[in-house]
Write a protein that holds these residues in place. Structure first.
Motif, PDB file in Angstrom:
ATOM      1  N   ASP A   3      10.274 -65.073 -58.313  1.00 47.54           N
ATOM      2  CA  ASP A   3      10.227 -64.006 -57.313  1.00 47.54           C
ATOM      3  C   ASP A   3      11.081 -64.389 -56.099  1.00 47.54           C
ATOM      4  O   ASP A   3      11.055 -65.540 -55.649  1.00 47.54           O
ATOM      5  N   PRO A   4      11.855 -63.467 -55.546  1.00 47.68           N
ATOM      6  CA  PRO A   4      12.716 -63.772 -54.393  1.00 47.68           C
ATOM      7  C   PRO A   4      11.965 -64.340 -53.197  1.00 47.68           C
ATOM      8  O   PRO A   4      12.524 -65.132 -52.427  1.00 47.68           O
ATOM      9  N   LEU A   5      10.697 -63.969 -53.046  1.00 47.77           N
ATOM     10  CA  LEU A   5       9.928 -64.449 -51.903  1.00 47.77           C
ATOM     11  C   LEU A   5       9.769 -65.964 -51.922  1.00 47.77           C
ATOM     12  O   LEU A   5       9.642 -66.584 -50.863  1.00 47.77           O
ATOM     13  N   CYS A   6       9.795 -66.556 -53.114  1.00 49.49           N
ATOM     14  CA  CYS A   6       9.636 -68.012 -53.229  1.00 49.49           C
ATOM     15  C   CYS A   6      10.857 -68.767 -52.706  1.00 49.49           C
ATOM     16  O   CYS A   6      10.781 -69.988 -52.514  1.00 49.49           O
ATOM     17  N   TYR A   7      11.955 -68.079 -52.496  1.00 49.16           N
ATOM     18  CA  TYR A   7      13.192 -68.721 -52.053  1.00 49.16           C
ATOM     19  C   TYR A   7      13.639 -68.198 -50.694  1.00 49.16           C
ATOM     20  O   TYR A   7      14.805 -68.297 -50.339  1.00 49.16           O
ATOM     21  N   ALA A   8      12.686 -67.668 -49.938  1.00 44.75           N
ATOM     22  CA  ALA A   8      13.024 -67.187 -48.598  1.00 44.75           C
ATOM     23  C   ALA A   8      13.396 -68.339 -47.673  1.00 44.75           C
ATOM     24  O   ALA A   8      14.227 -68.188 -46.781  1.00 44.75           O
ATOM     25  N   ASN A   9      12.780 -69.517 -47.904  1.00 41.92           N
ATOM     26  CA  ASN A   9      13.069 -70.706 -47.095  1.00 41.92           C
ATOM     27  C   ASN A   9      13.532 -71.821 -48.026  1.00 41.92           C
ATOM     28  O   ASN A   9      12.712 -72.503 -48.645  1.00 41.92           O
ATOM     29  N   ILE A  10      14.827 -72.008 -48.105  1.00 46.63           N
ATOM     30  CA  ILE A  10      15.426 -72.976 -49.023  1.00 46.63           C
ATOM     31  C   ILE A  10      15.732 -74.265 -48.277  1.00 46.63           C
ATOM     32  O   ILE A  10      16.472 -74.274 -47.295  1.00 46.63           O
ATOM     33  N   VAL A  29      26.412 -75.041 -57.425  1.00 53.01           N
ATOM     34  CA  VAL A  29      25.781 -74.106 -58.355  1.00 53.01           C
ATOM     35  C   VAL A  29      24.304 -73.937 -58.022  1.00 53.01           C
ATOM     36  O   VAL A  29      23.769 -72.816 -58.043  1.00 53.01           O
ATOM     37  N   VAL A  30      23.635 -75.041 -57.706  1.00 55.86           N
ATOM     38  CA  VAL A  30      22.219 -74.963 -57.355  1.00 55.86           C
ATOM     39  C   VAL A  30      22.022 -74.136 -56.096  1.00 55.86           C
ATOM     40  O   VAL A  30      21.139 -73.267 -56.028  1.00 55.86           O
ATOM     41  N   VAL A  31      22.849 -74.382 -55.095  1.00 53.95           N
ATOM     42  CA  VAL A  31      22.750 -73.626 -53.841  1.00 53.95           C
ATOM     43  C   VAL A  31      22.989 -72.142 -54.094  1.00 53.95           C
ATOM     44  O   VAL A  31      22.235 -71.283 -53.618  1.00 53.95           O
ATOM     45  N   SER A  32      24.031 -71.831 -54.850  1.00 52.34           N
ATOM     46  CA  SER A  32      24.362 -70.436 -55.128  1.00 52.34           C
ATOM     47  C   SER A  32      23.246 -69.737 -55.892  1.00 52.34           C
ATOM     48  O   SER A  32      22.892 -68.594 -55.592  1.00 52.34           O
ATOM     49  N   THR A  33      22.669 -70.431 -56.873  1.00 55.30           N
ATOM     50  CA  THR A  33      21.602 -69.837 -57.675  1.00 55.30           C
ATOM     51  C   THR A  33      20.398 -69.481 -56.817  1.00 55.30           C
ATOM     52  O   THR A  33      19.833 -68.379 -56.934  1.00 55.30           O
ATOM     53  N   GLN A  47      15.562 -66.372 -45.411  1.00 51.84           N
ATOM     54  CA  GLN A  47      15.267 -66.561 -43.999  1.00 51.84           C
ATOM     55  C   GLN A  47      15.773 -67.890 -43.456  1.00 51.84           C
ATOM     56  O   GLN A  47      16.172 -67.984 -42.302  1.00 51.84           O
ATOM     57  N   SER A  48      15.749 -68.931 -44.295  1.00 50.10           N
ATOM     58  CA  SER A  48      16.093 -70.269 -43.827  1.00 50.10           C
ATOM     59  C   SER A  48      16.847 -71.009 -44.927  1.00 50.10           C
ATOM     60  O   SER A  48      16.490 -70.920 -46.103  1.00 50.10           O
ATOM     61  N   LEU A  49      17.888 -71.767 -44.527  1.00 46.91           N
ATOM     62  CA  LEU A  49      18.689 -72.542 -45.471  1.00 46.91           C
ATOM     63  C   LEU A  49      19.031 -73.881 -44.831  1.00 46.91           C
ATOM     64  O   LEU A  49      19.612 -73.934 -43.751  1.00 46.91           O
ATOM     65  N   LYS A  50      18.664 -74.971 -45.541  1.00 46.46           N
ATOM     66  CA  LYS A  50      18.939 -76.322 -45.057  1.00 46.46           C
ATOM     67  C   LYS A  50      19.605 -77.106 -46.179  1.00 46.46           C
ATOM     68  O   LYS A  50      19.053 -77.211 -47.280  1.00 46.46           O
ATOM     69  N   LEU A  51      20.782 -77.661 -45.885  1.00 41.30           N
ATOM     70  CA  LEU A  51      21.576 -78.366 -46.896  1.00 41.30           C
ATOM     71  C   LEU A  51      22.101 -79.683 -46.342  1.00 41.30           C
ATOM     72  O   LEU A  51      22.289 -79.828 -45.132  1.00 41.30           O
ATOM     73  N   GLY A  52      22.360 -80.625 -47.258  1.00 44.10           N
ATOM     74  CA  GLY A  52      23.067 -81.836 -46.883  1.00 44.10           C
ATOM     75  C   GLY A  52      22.255 -83.098 -47.085  1.00 44.10           C
ATOM     76  O   GLY A  52      21.174 -83.089 -47.675  1.00 44.10           O
ATOM     77  N   ILE A  53      22.802 -84.202 -46.568  1.00 39.94           N
ATOM     78  CA  ILE A  53      22.218 -85.522 -46.747  1.00 39.94           C
ATOM     79  C   ILE A  53      21.581 -85.966 -45.439  1.00 39.94           C
ATOM     80  O   ILE A  53      22.231 -86.004 -44.401  1.00 39.94           O
ATOM     81  N   VAL A  54      20.311 -86.309 -45.497  1.00 38.95           N
ATOM     82  CA  VAL A  54      19.583 -86.754 -44.311  1.00 38.95           C
ATOM     83  C   VAL A  54      18.867 -88.054 -44.641  1.00 38.95           C
ATOM     84  O   VAL A  54      18.471 -88.296 -45.771  1.00 38.95           O
ATOM     85  N   ILE A  74      29.454 -70.042 -49.807  1.00 37.14           N
ATOM     86  CA  ILE A  74      30.159 -68.805 -50.093  1.00 37.14           C
ATOM     87  C   ILE A  74      29.216 -67.695 -50.558  1.00 37.14           C
ATOM     88  O   ILE A  74      29.499 -66.505 -50.372  1.00 37.14           O
ATOM     89  N   SER A  75      28.072 -68.070 -51.128  1.00 35.75           N
ATOM     90  CA  SER A  75      27.121 -67.066 -51.603  1.00 35.75           C
ATOM     91  C   SER A  75      26.513 -66.261 -50.460  1.00 35.75           C
ATOM     92  O   SER A  75      26.013 -65.154 -50.677  1.00 35.75           O
ATOM     93  N   LEU A  76      26.537 -66.801 -49.246  1.00 33.20           N
ATOM     94  CA  LEU A  76      26.020 -66.045 -48.103  1.00 33.20           C
ATOM     95  C   LEU A  76      26.854 -64.804 -47.830  1.00 33.20           C
ATOM     96  O   LEU A  76      26.363 -63.826 -47.256  1.00 33.20           O
ATOM     97  N   SER A  77      28.119 -64.841 -48.226  1.00 29.59           N
ATOM     98  CA  SER A  77      29.023 -63.710 -47.993  1.00 29.59           C
ATOM     99  C   SER A  77      29.106 -62.783 -49.195  1.00 29.59           C
ATOM    100  O   SER A  77      29.834 -61.790 -49.140  1.00 29.59           O
ATOM    101  N   ALA A  78      28.395 -63.090 -50.280  1.00 34.46           N
ATOM    102  CA  ALA A  78      28.450 -62.250 -51.479  1.00 34.46           C
ATOM    103  C   ALA A  78      27.796 -60.903 -51.218  1.00 34.46           C
ATOM    104  O   ALA A  78      26.943 -60.756 -50.334  1.00 34.46           O
ATOM    105  N   GLU A  79      28.213 -59.920 -51.984  1.00 36.07           N
ATOM    106  CA  GLU A  79      27.663 -58.566 -51.884  1.00 36.07           C
ATOM    107  C   GLU A  79      27.743 -58.050 -50.448  1.00 36.07           C
ATOM    108  O   GLU A  79      26.772 -57.568 -49.875  1.00 36.07           O
ATOM    109  N   ASN A  80      28.908 -58.203 -49.866  1.00 37.98           N
ATOM    110  CA  ASN A  80      29.163 -57.744 -48.492  1.00 37.98           C
ATOM    111  C   ASN A  80      28.237 -58.415 -47.471  1.00 37.98           C
ATOM    112  O   ASN A  80      27.829 -57.803 -46.480  1.00 37.98           O
ATOM    113  N   GLY A  81      27.910 -59.674 -47.746  1.00 40.75           N
ATOM    114  CA  GLY A  81      27.107 -60.424 -46.795  1.00 40.75           C
ATOM    115  C   GLY A  81      25.627 -60.153 -46.858  1.00 40.75           C
ATOM    116  O   GLY A  81      24.889 -60.529 -45.927  1.00 40.75           O
TER     117      GLY A  81
END
Length: 524
Positions: free
Chosen positions: A141-148, A160-164, A174-181, A229-236
């Protein structure tokens, strides 16, 4: 005609294509289900070793009964295909039974299960998805990925994982956090308790400055410049409602990729950028144009002290276009007092300000005249600002006693190299005796003042020890000088810019042209 046997198949009448009998009966004959069941049951009954041995012997005899080698190979392949069919049928039935069992044992319906999954972190949702088909269906369900949150200690997340996951979230992202910490993310809030000591130098992003610097050059992230790049898909559409974006140590991210992503995220409130090879000027320009609702901006340079690209026009655009900023951290940049003063004076809702490791500021930017009386600033962090001057800190302390910055409750001027003194950059100040701390704490109960320095003379000893190497290369020293109040060692980092780039920090040339008139709100 009377001699013709009508029962002969060759002479029987073919039914019409539209005949109901043809539709009801298949053209090829299938074995009866009861016969197939009995045959399968016979195979399944061969469970003990003796029956298995008999089956092996029987199969060998069948193989030997084929005279042609091609026929023998075909029989073997048919047997293997049949075995695979039975294996898949068994697995499929096991999954169905497990799913039915879980749906009966799991007390919550699908909608509540999805709601619970939406409260879990991304990794936990993935683990739950792999448990059974019932959880897998709920976890899609999309709601499970509102905060990635795909931050990791070692590089293992791909584009690929990020895009999926962004595509699964869609408009609900709603939230996206990526990278090495180096440690789990712990974002700072003015309302949260905050610890910042020289033994445990935790900054506003929740990471140690030395930990962040030590990761550079060791590991390479699998993520590339196209990970957003997926953030800009489907006209953003996926980035339209994104409110939180945190990016850490993605070495292949560049200015164009970051700015393109920010264009698709007009609703961002919380933006955190650490260790990216992007320019301060271009990033702030993109923020001021596209993220005008931003409330928290934390930006830490990947090249400490070398980026001095922030100029007046970009500074003015940020002030005018981002009026909701309440928390601003620009760490490791070569900022000048004039720029810092404009930001402090122009951002009228600013409660948190962090210019740590900004090598060019002297503290003169704090003289903003009557604006200081109305400033809502609550937290000011100037840790390890190498050119922060003793005289300016003293002037600021007197301004606090006179009623300026009346909401300020946390001040940090800790410096591993001490405070600079007027006219002699190498003659450092290692004490707070010039600050009326007792009176300040009496007049402002609950005020947190931090000024942790190494023992007096440690800076000179360290400079003699490292010699001229500090002028030519970046390096770090572990087990550096101990704090006077600390019994633990401090990991100290010295960079080329900290010793060789503008020891006067560019402020000596601008001192006469940058005078703050305390009787007005303007900078002359």
């Amino acid at each position: 005609m009377d001699d013709i046997d009508i029962d002969t198949p060759l002479l029987s009448k073919r039914p019409c294509c539209s005949s109901p009998d043809l539709i009801a009966k298949p053209l090829f004959k299938l074995p009866k289900l009861d016969n197939m069941d009995n045959l399968l049951q016979s195979f399944l009954d061969l469970s003990d070793s003796s029956d298995s041995f008999s089956l092996d012997m029987s199969f060998d005899r069948l193989i030997q009964s084929r005279e042609c080698d091609a026929d023998q190979n075909e029989l073997i392949e048919r047997a293997m295909r049949l075995g695979n069919v039975l294996l898949e049928a068994g697995k499929r039935s096991a999954r169905k039974r497990a799913s039915v069992h879980n749906s009966l044992v799991w007390a919550l319906p699908s909608d509540l299960t999805i709601k619970i999954f939406s409260m879990l972190d991304t990794q936990s949702v993935c683990y739950a998805s792999a448990t059974c088909s019932f959880f897998h269906k709920c976890a899609m369900d999309p709601l499970c990925y509102a905060n990635i949150d795909l931050t990791t200690v070692v590089p293992k997340v791909s584009n690929v994982v990020v895009s999926t996951m962004i595509q699964r979230a869609g408009i609900l992202l709603q939230s996206l956090k990526l990278g090495i910490v180096p440690s789990p993310t712990a974002s700072y809030s003015v309302c949260q308790p905050w610890v910042y000591t020289i033994r445990n130098p935790i900054d506003a992003s929740g990471f140690s400055w030395n930990d962040k610097r030590s990761r550079q050059g060791r590991e390479t992230s699998i993520l590339t410049r196209s990970c957003l790049i997926s953030l800009s898909a489907e006209n953003g559409t996926p980035g339209a409602l994104l409110k939180t974006l945190h990016l850490y140590n993605i070495e292949r991210m560049d200015n164009l990729a970051l700015c393109t992503a920010l264009e698709a995220c007009p609703s961002i409130r919380d933006l955190e950028i650490v260790g990216l090879h992007v320019e301060l000027r271009q990033t702030l320009d993109s923020v001021s144009k596209n993220c005008q609702l931003v409330e928290r901006l934390f930006f830490e340079s990947s090249k400490t002290g070398r980026d001095d690209s922030l100029k007046g026009p970009i500074c003015s655009d940020l002030i005018n276009n981002c009026p909701h900023l309440t928390s601003l951290a620009l760490r490791g940049f070569k900022l000048h007092d004039q720029i810092c003063g404009r930001l402090l004076k122009g951002l009228r809702k600013l409660k948190f300000l962090d210019f740590s490791t900004s090598y060019s500021i002297t503290g003169q930017f704090l003289r903003i005249g009557s604006c200081a009386r109305r400033s809502p600033l609550e937290v000011l962090v100037l840790r390890d600002c190498m050119n922060l001057r003793e005289a300016e800190v003293g002037h600021f302390a007197k301004a606090l006693l006179s009623g300026d910055y009346k909401f300020l409750n946390h001040l940090d001027i800790s410096n591993r190299e001490g405070l600079a003194r007027e006219g002699d950059w190498y003659n450092r100040c290692y004490s707070t005796s010039f600050i009326p701390i007792k009176r300040l704490l009496e007049e402002r109960p609950g005020f947190c003042f931090q000024a942790e320095f190494p023992p007096e003379g440690s800076f000179v000893e360290i400079e003699q020890m490292i010699g001229m190497e500090a002028y030519n290369s970046d390096f770090s020293l572990s087990s550096g000088p101990k704090s006077q109040e600390s019994d633990g060692s401090t990991s100290m980092s010295f960079t080329e810019s900290s010793y060789n780039s503008d020891q006067s920090s560019g402020n000596e040339d601008n001192r006469d042209s940058m005078i703050y008139d305390e009787s007005s709100d303007d900078v002359v």
